[in-house]
Design a protein around this motif. Sequence first.
Motif, mmCIF file in Angstrom:
data_model
loop_
_atom_site.group_PDB
_atom_site.id
_atom_site.type_symbol
_atom_site.label_atom_id
_atom_site.label_comp_id
_atom_site.label_asym_id
_atom_site.label_seq_id
_atom_site.Cartn_x
_atom_site.Cartn_y
_atom_site.Cartn_z
ATOM 1 N N UNK A 162 40.139 41.698 36.975
ATOM 2 C CA UNK A 162 41.476 41.199 37.314
ATOM 3 C C UNK A 162 41.881 40.004 36.464
ATOM 4 N N UNK A 163 40.965 39.124 36.152
ATOM 5 C CA UNK A 163 41.307 37.970 35.315
ATOM 6 C C UNK A 163 41.701 38.418 33.906
ATOM 7 N N UNK A 164 41.023 39.441 33.392
ATOM 8 C CA UNK A 164 41.375 39.964 32.070
ATOM 9 C C UNK A 164 42.765 40.593 32.094
ATOM 10 N N UNK A 165 43.099 41.279 33.164
ATOM 11 C CA UNK A 165 44.440 41.869 33.287
ATOM 12 C C UNK A 165 45.489 40.758 33.313
ATOM 13 N N UNK A 166 45.252 39.728 34.115
ATOM 14 C CA UNK A 166 46.197 38.608 34.186
ATOM 15 C C UNK A 166 46.347 37.937 32.821
ATOM 16 N N UNK A 167 45.227 37.743 32.131
ATOM 17 C CA UNK A 167 45.269 37.147 30.793
ATOM 18 C C UNK A 167 46.096 38.003 29.844
ATOM 19 N N UNK A 168 45.901 39.301 29.857
ATOM 20 C CA UNK A 168 46.617 40.189 28.944
ATOM 21 C C UNK A 168 48.116 40.216 29.243
ATOM 22 N N UNK A 169 48.489 40.132 30.508
ATOM 23 C CA UNK A 169 49.918 40.078 30.864
ATOM 24 C C UNK A 169 50.528 38.788 30.317
ATOM 25 N N UNK A 170 49.827 37.673 30.504
ATOM 26 C CA UNK A 170 50.328 36.393 29.979
ATOM 27 C C UNK A 170 50.403 36.407 28.457
ATOM 28 N N UNK A 171 49.379 36.948 27.813
ATOM 29 C CA UNK A 171 49.395 37.035 26.352
ATOM 30 C C UNK A 171 50.496 37.966 25.856
ATOM 31 N N UNK A 172 50.773 39.032 26.595
ATOM 32 C CA UNK A 172 51.858 39.939 26.206
ATOM 33 C C UNK A 172 53.198 39.202 26.227
ATOM 34 N N UNK B 251 31.008 54.517 32.534
ATOM 35 C CA UNK B 251 32.419 54.618 32.846
ATOM 36 C C UNK B 251 33.135 55.383 31.722
ATOM 37 N N UNK B 252 34.107 56.168 32.083
ATOM 38 C CA UNK B 252 34.788 57.033 31.113
ATOM 39 C C UNK B 252 35.610 56.272 30.082
ATOM 40 N N UNK B 253 36.126 55.134 30.427
ATOM 41 C CA UNK B 253 37.025 54.415 29.523
ATOM 42 C C UNK B 253 36.347 53.285 28.748
ATOM 43 N N UNK B 254 35.032 53.237 28.751
ATOM 44 C CA UNK B 254 34.336 52.169 28.035
ATOM 45 C C UNK B 254 34.667 52.131 26.549
ATOM 46 N N UNK B 255 34.926 53.275 25.962
ATOM 47 C CA UNK B 255 35.222 53.343 24.526
ATOM 48 C C UNK B 255 36.490 52.583 24.157
ATOM 49 N N UNK C 227 40.499 47.341 31.552
ATOM 50 C CA UNK C 227 40.198 46.406 32.638
ATOM 51 C C UNK C 227 40.490 46.970 34.024
ATOM 52 N N UNK C 228 41.476 47.844 34.154
ATOM 53 C CA UNK C 228 41.837 48.354 35.482
ATOM 54 C C UNK C 228 40.667 49.071 36.146
ATOM 55 N N UNK C 229 40.062 50.095 35.514
ATOM 56 C CA UNK C 229 38.936 50.737 36.192
ATOM 57 C C UNK C 229 37.709 49.830 36.333
ATOM 58 N N UNK C 230 37.629 48.818 35.474
ATOM 59 C CA UNK C 230 36.512 47.872 35.548
ATOM 60 C C UNK C 230 36.756 46.778 36.592
ATOM 61 N N UNK C 231 37.953 46.772 37.133
ATOM 62 C CA UNK C 231 38.368 45.756 38.116
ATOM 63 C C UNK C 231 38.216 44.339 37.571
#
Length: 75
Positions: A53-63, A1-5, A47-51
Amino acid sequence: MQLDWIQWPAFASSLAAAYLVGSNVRTRRNKGFWIFLLSNILWVAWAIPSRAWALIALQVCLAVLNIRGLLKTEP
């Protein structure tokens, strides 16, 4: 995946932020919350291209918690 870095700067910024937020010095804590917000953005970008979703939700809550921390450390 291109965004792994992206996960490595996200990882490093999360650790640096945690270190700074634990400081007794208000300016360091404040910088830590800003760096945490950067790490939230980086994790979501990964997380978006990796799908991961739980990590995205966690990051929004942490933000939200990081913004709360910023408001409490501002003079």
